[in-house]
Design a protein around this motif. Structure first.
Motif, short mmCIF file in Angstrom:
data_model
loop_
_atom_site.label_atom_id
_atom_site.label_comp_id
_atom_site.label_asym_id
_atom_site.label_seq_id
_atom_site.Cartn_x
_atom_site.Cartn_y
_atom_site.Cartn_z
N SER A 1 0.83 -1.20 0.00
CA SER A 1 0.00 0.00 0.00
C SER A 1 0.86 1.25 0.00
N THR B 1 1.25 3.91 -3.14
CA THR B 1 0.92 5.32 -2.92
C THR B 1 2.07 6.20 -3.39
N VAL C 1 -7.55 2.17 1.00
CA VAL C 1 -6.81 1.07 1.61
C VAL C 1 -7.83 0.06 2.11
N SER D 1 -4.64 3.15 7.86
CA SER D 1 -3.68 3.57 6.84
C SER D 1 -2.29 3.11 7.22
N LYS E 1 -0.78 5.51 9.69
CA LYS E 1 -1.50 5.78 10.93
C LYS E 1 -0.50 6.16 12.02
N ILE F 1 -5.75 9.51 2.21
CA ILE F 1 -5.81 8.05 2.36
C ILE F 1 -7.08 7.71 3.13
N GLU F 2 -7.88 6.84 2.52
CA GLU F 2 -9.13 6.45 3.14
C GLU F 2 -9.14 4.94 3.39
N PRO F 3 -8.86 4.54 4.64
CA PRO F 3 -8.96 3.12 4.97
C PRO F 3 -10.43 2.70 5.00
#
Length: 175
Positions: free
Chosen positions: A17, A21, A35, A40, A43, A64-66
């Protein structure tokens, strides 16, 4: 293509990931990254520090959107998941041809009882993660330079061609 590419694509999802990115960030001034999972790779907290190096590029605005269960909710995550699994399965069939004694084509590298039993009988080959339980308790030697070179060749074929024809593909329609 490199052994690092194989490790990222097959073994380490969080690292993949982060790496993906970074590649995206080189192509654009802003990016949205979904994600598949609850957090993330960037994090906050000591627990995640290993995944935060290097940091996100400062020249790109990356959101970033988990998304927990993202492969069931977001089409692009679902598509990426399918591509990753198909690629892993292709790699495992090719690895099986190189190291047939482990049953890699059947269990796709998952740590089944049979797979662990075969590693116990034969020792590990280059693709086996020595840090993964129960292998870390087996005191296995690292892969040889020749094994690593061979893995790199196999993975290079997957990565550079986008499709690696395998024996029997034309009969099954699978590629």
């Amino acid at each position: 293509a490199s052994l690092e590419a194989m490790r990222l694509s097959i073994v380490d999802v969080l690292e993949q990931s982060r790496s993906s990115t970074e590649l995206l960030a080189k192509e654009s001034n802003e990016a949205l990254v979904f994600v598949d999972g609850p957090f993330s790779p960037w994090k906050a907290g000591a627990k995640y520090a290993d995944f935060q190096s290097p940091p996100l590029p400062s020249f790109t605005d990356v959101a970033i959107e988990p998304i927990k269960g993202g492969d069931g909710k977001v089409y692009c995550i679902a598509a990426a998941s399918i591509l990753a699994k198909v690629t892993r399965d292709r790699a495992m069939r090719l690895f099986h041809a190189e190291w047939p004694g482990y049953g890699l084509a059947a269990h796709k590298g998952y740590g089944t009882r049979e797979h662990v039993r075969r590693i116990g009988e034969r020792g590990a080959c280059a693709i086996h993660r020595r840090s993964f339980a129960p292998l870390k308790e087996m005191d296995l030697p690292p892969p040889s330079a020749e094994e690593l070179r061979r893995v790199e060749e196999i993975v290079g074929g997957l990565v550079t061609s986008g499709r690696t024809a395998e024996k029997g593909d034309e009969k099954s329609g699978e590629f």
